[in-house]
Design a protein around this motif. Structure first.
Motif, PDB file in Angstrom:
ATOM      1  N   ASP A   1      89.977  51.963  20.893  1.00  0.00           N
ATOM      2  CA  ASP A   1      88.639  52.321  20.892  1.00  0.00           C
ATOM      3  C   ASP A   1      88.040  52.119  22.290  1.00  0.00           C
ATOM      4  N   ARG A   2      87.720  53.241  22.919  1.00  0.00           N
ATOM      5  CA  ARG A   2      87.265  53.322  24.192  1.00  0.00           C
ATOM      6  C   ARG A   2      85.926  52.772  24.283  1.00  0.00           C
ATOM      7  N   LYS A   3      84.855  52.717  23.213  1.00  0.00           N
ATOM      8  CA  LYS A   3      83.590  52.121  23.133  1.00  0.00           C
ATOM      9  C   LYS A   3      82.736  53.118  23.799  1.00  0.00           C
ATOM     10  N   ARG A   4      83.158  53.677  25.093  1.00  0.00           N
ATOM     11  CA  ARG A   4      82.138  54.662  25.826  1.00  0.00           C
ATOM     12  C   ARG A   4      83.023  55.591  26.507  1.00  0.00           C
ATOM     13  N   PHE A   5      82.979  56.701  26.433  1.00  0.00           N
ATOM     14  CA  PHE A   5      83.739  57.697  27.240  1.00  0.00           C
ATOM     15  C   PHE A   5      82.965  58.601  28.002  1.00  0.00           C
ATOM     16  N   PRO A   6      82.793  57.983  29.407  1.00  0.00           N
ATOM     17  CA  PRO A   6      82.237  58.733  30.196  1.00  0.00           C
ATOM     18  C   PRO A   6      82.557  60.198  30.805  1.00  0.00           C
ATOM     19  N   LYS A   7      81.671  60.889  31.052  1.00  0.00           N
ATOM     20  CA  LYS A   7      82.160  62.316  31.272  1.00  0.00           C
ATOM     21  C   LYS A   7      82.290  62.220  32.803  1.00  0.00           C
ATOM     22  N   THR A   8      83.470  62.099  33.191  1.00  0.00           N
ATOM     23  CA  THR A   8      83.989  62.180  34.706  1.00  0.00           C
ATOM     24  C   THR A   8      84.584  63.293  35.237  1.00  0.00           C
ATOM     25  N   ARG A   9      84.783  63.447  36.517  1.00  0.00           N
ATOM     26  CA  ARG A   9      85.354  64.300  37.403  1.00  0.00           C
ATOM     27  C   ARG A   9      86.735  63.609  37.613  1.00  0.00           C
ATOM     28  N   PHE A  10      87.738  63.957  36.821  1.00  0.00           N
ATOM     29  CA  PHE A  10      88.815  63.063  36.828  1.00  0.00           C
ATOM     30  C   PHE A  10      90.124  63.915  37.392  1.00  0.00           C
ATOM     31  N   VAL A  11      90.718  63.216  38.290  1.00  0.00           N
ATOM     32  CA  VAL A  11      92.109  63.894  38.946  1.00  0.00           C
ATOM     33  C   VAL A  11      93.137  62.867  38.953  1.00  0.00           C
ATOM     34  N   GLY A  12      94.437  63.335  39.081  1.00  0.00           N
ATOM     35  CA  GLY A  12      95.666  62.315  39.319  1.00  0.00           C
ATOM     36  C   GLY A  12      95.957  62.720  40.732  1.00  0.00           C
ATOM     37  N   MET A  13      96.620  61.754  41.382  1.00  0.00           N
ATOM     38  CA  MET A  13      97.185  62.139  42.639  1.00  0.00           C
ATOM     39  C   MET A  13      98.146  63.499  42.581  1.00  0.00           C
ATOM     40  N   MET A  14      98.866  63.494  41.380  1.00  0.00           N
ATOM     41  CA  MET A  14      99.696  64.624  41.022  1.00  0.00           C
ATOM     42  C   MET A  14      99.391  65.174  39.605  1.00  0.00           C
ATOM     43  N   GLN A  15      99.778  66.154  39.157  1.00  0.00           N
ATOM     44  CA  GLN A  15      99.881  66.322  37.610  1.00  0.00           C
ATOM     45  C   GLN A  15     101.040  65.581  37.261  1.00  0.00           C
ATOM     46  N   TYR A  16     100.909  64.587  36.016  1.00  0.00           N
ATOM     47  CA  TYR A  16     102.073  63.859  35.846  1.00  0.00           C
ATOM     48  C   TYR A  16     103.043  64.380  34.875  1.00  0.00           C
ATOM     49  N   ASP A  17     102.300  65.205  33.985  1.00  0.00           N
ATOM     50  CA  ASP A  17     103.333  65.859  33.025  1.00  0.00           C
ATOM     51  C   ASP A  17     103.134  67.209  32.934  1.00  0.00           C
ATOM     52  N   GLY A  18     104.239  68.028  33.200  1.00  0.00           N
ATOM     53  CA  GLY A  18     104.068  69.360  33.505  1.00  0.00           C
ATOM     54  C   GLY A  18     103.876  70.389  32.181  1.00  0.00           C
ATOM     55  N   ASP A  19     104.572  69.636  31.015  1.00  0.00           N
ATOM     56  CA  ASP A  19     104.329  70.323  29.682  1.00  0.00           C
ATOM     57  C   ASP A  19     102.882  70.132  29.181  1.00  0.00           C
ATOM     58  N   LEU A  20     102.376  68.985  29.309  1.00  0.00           N
ATOM     59  CA  LEU A  20     101.218  68.807  28.653  1.00  0.00           C
ATOM     60  C   LEU A  20     100.063  69.051  29.659  1.00  0.00           C
ATOM     61  N   LYS A  21     100.418  69.427  31.132  1.00  0.00           N
ATOM     62  CA  LYS A  21      99.568  69.697  31.935  1.00  0.00           C
ATOM     63  C   LYS A  21      98.520  68.641  32.174  1.00  0.00           C
ATOM     64  N   LEU A  22      99.003  67.452  32.219  1.00  0.00           N
ATOM     65  CA  LEU A  22      97.991  66.158  32.271  1.00  0.00           C
ATOM     66  C   LEU A  22      98.479  65.527  33.807  1.00  0.00           C
ATOM     67  N   PRO A  23      97.239  65.413  34.386  1.00  0.00           N
ATOM     68  CA  PRO A  23      95.940  65.757  33.959  1.00  0.00           C
ATOM     69  C   PRO A  23      95.778  67.072  34.363  1.00  0.00           C
ATOM     70  N   ALA A  24      94.777  67.607  33.873  1.00  0.00           N
ATOM     71  CA  ALA A  24      94.566  69.366  34.024  1.00  0.00           C
ATOM     72  C   ALA A  24      94.056  69.356  35.900  1.00  0.00           C
ATOM     73  N   ARG A  25      93.544  68.356  36.205  1.00  0.00           N
ATOM     74  CA  ARG A  25      93.211  68.543  37.707  1.00  0.00           C
ATOM     75  C   ARG A  25      94.030  67.313  38.711  1.00  0.00           C
ATOM     76  N   PHE A  26      94.334  67.780  39.989  1.00  0.00           N
ATOM     77  CA  PHE A  26      95.102  66.747  40.704  1.00  0.00           C
ATOM     78  C   PHE A  26      94.948  67.169  42.026  1.00  0.00           C
ATOM     79  N   LEU A  27      95.221  66.127  42.974  1.00  0.00           N
ATOM     80  CA  LEU A  27      94.800  66.313  44.405  1.00  0.00           C
ATOM     81  C   LEU A  27      96.015  66.972  45.147  1.00  0.00           C
ATOM     82  N   VAL A  28      97.087  66.907  44.700  1.00  0.00           N
ATOM     83  CA  VAL A  28      98.528  67.265  45.488  1.00  0.00           C
ATOM     84  C   VAL A  28      99.409  67.783  44.208  1.00  0.00           C
ATOM     85  N   PRO A  29      99.884  69.180  44.478  1.00  0.00           N
ATOM     86  CA  PRO A  29     100.886  69.779  43.549  1.00  0.00           C
ATOM     87  C   PRO A  29     102.140  68.830  43.419  1.00  0.00           C
ATOM     88  N   PRO A  30     102.669  68.571  42.195  1.00  0.00           N
ATOM     89  CA  PRO A  30     103.985  67.708  41.992  1.00  0.00           C
ATOM     90  C   PRO A  30     105.076  68.735  42.554  1.00  0.00           C
TER      91      PRO A  30
END
Ligand SMILES: O=C(O)[C@@H](CO)OP(=O)(O)O
Ligand SMILES: [Mn+2]
Ligand SMILES: [Mn+2]
Length: 551
Positions: free
Chosen positions: A303-332
């Motif tokens: 239970d996250r209790k609160r789910f803020p609407k953030t501009r969320f990025v990974g350093m890289m995209q961590y999972d190429g199948d799931l496209k997770l996260p959708a946005r990232f700083l450096v292409p993997p």
């Protein structure tokens, strides 16, 4: 480089209708230091010892540094780069190096991920969450500082850092020096910049393969909600006090979650709507779950209790199948033409198994950071649930269960390739507990015997190797002399990290034509050379995009 889509038959090694076993001993290096602190040397290992005596069928390969796509030969190997290399047969510039390049040439600040978070700089807070050390396995502090400077230069008013203390890729106790260093760097940024929350990497946020979502929940509560059982007005004080523990000292890896507050007890850096959030680890496995928590609207893991609407990025995209996260700083790293895909295209049936802690290593990393199957009908992936304890308390881990599953798969006649990873030498090695690690290595040697005996009885072929060193050195050493280092009380200073040691590779089995030996013209071969080697054992020629076979 263009990749071959299809495998071709090997010129001399015929295909076999018997199974081929590929067995990875995670963290089993062949170390020059052969004193009692080498847990493999100290263990009872008659089976793996005997393999060394077989002429032309045992050797070592490089498993660290540039041989596996890391920035320098001072970088120890790790499971991500090791299994990427073993699965793909290629030396690929890995995340650590790609981020270095993007920071050096400034391209990181021109890409979409950066532009996206920049929109939060003037009116909101930018949060950085990740592993605080210079270990170079999951993250590096200099890269964090590089991005924070970039943010400050581009007008970020408020920066908050949520730190996960290491003590696993770097010696225990170094959390203090890294917090001191970070606080100095934050003070020099020229904006309102503070450490806001944190905790030890094995207890807070950095779970992997859904071994224990509680770990991620603790992180969410501390980083996002500003809630934790421990509150301090300074991060340095937090780390120092929490290491003392409650009667029993706590190591950096296992610090409880904490929140930094102002004088009135208010958290200094909760995560709010409109804020930017950057996960600054480049390595994937331990960032996937926290990424889901930030990115997925629908989410039931806790239970996250609160789910803020953030501009969320990974350093890289961590999972190429799931496209997770959708946005990232450096292409993997783009990893294509991996062995799993080629074997699926060739209709080869595969069985892969490990326990939770290494399950994604023999599937996700092996397949080039993809979480799915290539052809589900041909692939069976079995995960044996890991215990949720520090592994020196249960050093046998699931080695017996994995052995049973492997034997069953071999005997079933359903699989042409059986791929196994034993977690013990690595996971127990990381605890720094020499005695537990010696026991773990002895057990793994017995398990290897059972698997090799099964292949022998079936007339199959096998390849045994490792992904990097760890259990092969359990003590910190003097730089010049290599002499073990001791604390004031005379106890050895434990080495919890991987090592730079090469790893063994051995081949055999009654199904292997007699003349097949390792060639002697590849003295500098690395893990990526192993892929073509097992493809050869399966009766296939070396694909043109892969490193040469060892045979
Ligand atoms: O536990 C981990 O995350 C790393 C060490 O940081 O180990 P491995 O690369 O063996 O998974
Ligand atoms: Mn490993
Ligand atoms: Mn490890």
């Amino acid at each position: 480089m263009p990749v071959d889509a299809q495998l071709k038959p090997h010129e001399t090694i015929p295909k076999t209708d018997k199974p081929v076993l590929v067995c990875i001993l995670d963290g089993w290096g062949e170390n020059e230091n052969k004193d009692k602190f080498n847990a493999i040397h100290s263990a009872e290992t008659p089976v793996t010892d005997a393999l060394k005596e077989v002429p032309g069928r045992w050797r070592t390969v490089r498993a660290h540094g540039t041989a596996v796509g890391l920035p320098s030969d001072a970088d120890m190997g790790n499971s991500e780069v090791g299994h990427n290399a073993l699965g793909s047969g290629q030396v690929i510039d890995q995340g650590a190096r790609l981020v270095d390049i993007a920071l050096e040439d400034g391209s990181a600040f021109e890409l979409d991920g950066w532009k996206y978070i920049s929109e939060s700089f003037s009116d909101n807070t930018v949060h950085f969450i990740g592993l605080l050390s210079d270990g170079g396995v999951h993250s590096r502090i200099d890269q964090l500082v590089g991005f924070m400077k970039g943010a400050a230069n581009d007008g970020a008013k408020r920066i908050r850092v949520h730190i996960l203390t290491d003590g696993r890729d770097v010696p225990d106790g170094t959390s203090i020096k890294f917090v001191e260093q970070l606080e100095k760097d934050l003070a020099e940024l020229g904006c309102d910049a503070k450490i806001a929350s944190g905790g030890g990497r094995m207890h807070v946020t950095m779970d992997r393969y859904e071994a224990d979502w509680k770990i991620v929940e603790r992180g969410w509560q501390a980083h996002v909600l500003g809630e934790a059982p421990h509150k301090f007005t300074s991060a340095l004080e937090a780390v120092k006090k929490l290491r003392e523990g409650d009667g029993k000292a706590v190591t950096d890896q296992w610090l409880p979650p904490f929140v930094v507050t102002d004088e009135d007890g208010k958290a200094v850096g909760t995560i709010e709507d409109g804020d930017a959030v950057v996960l600054f680890n480049f390595r994937a496995d331990r960032m996937v779950e926290i990424s889901k928590a930030f990115e997925y609207e629908e989410f039931n893991a806790f239970d996250r209790k609160r789910f803020p609407k953030t501009r969320f990025v990974g350093m890289m995209q961590y999972d190429g199948d799931l496209k997770l996260p959708a946005r990232f700083l450096v292409p993997p790293p783009a990893i294509s033409g991996v062995s799993g895909e080629l074997l699926a295209n060739a209709g080869v049936s595969t069985f892969a198994c490990s326990e939770t802690q290494k399950f994604g290593h023999v599937t996700f990393f092996w397949n080039g950071n993809r979480s799915g199957y290539f052809k589900e009908a041909l692939e069976t992936y079995v995960e044996i649930p890991s215990d949720a304890v520090p592994f020196n308390e249960a050093p046998d881990m699931k080695a017996r269960e994995i052995t049973e599953a492997g034997k069953e798969a071999l005997l079933s006649g359903k699989y042409q390739m059986v791929r196994i990873n034993f977690a013990n030498p690595d996971m127990v090695g990381h605890t720094g507990d020499l005695e537990a690690c010696v026991g773990a290595c002895s057990l793994v040697d017995k398990c290897v015997k059972e698997l090799l005996d099964t292949v022998e009885a079936l007339g199959g072929r096998w390849l045994l190797t490792a992904d990097h060193g760890n259990a092969d050195d359990m003590v910190q050493r003097a730089k010049k002399t290599n002499a073990p280092l001791f604390a004031e009380d005379g106890s050895p200073l434990p080495l919890t990290s991987h090592t730079l040691a090469p790893v063994p590779v051995a081949i055999g089995g009654p199904g292997l034509p007699e003349g097949i030996k390792f060639r002697d013209d590849l003295p500098n071969a690395g893990l990526a050379n192993i892929t073509a080697t097992y493809l050869n054992l399966l009766g296939f020629a070396t694909p043109s995009h892969m490193e040469p076979s060892l045979i």
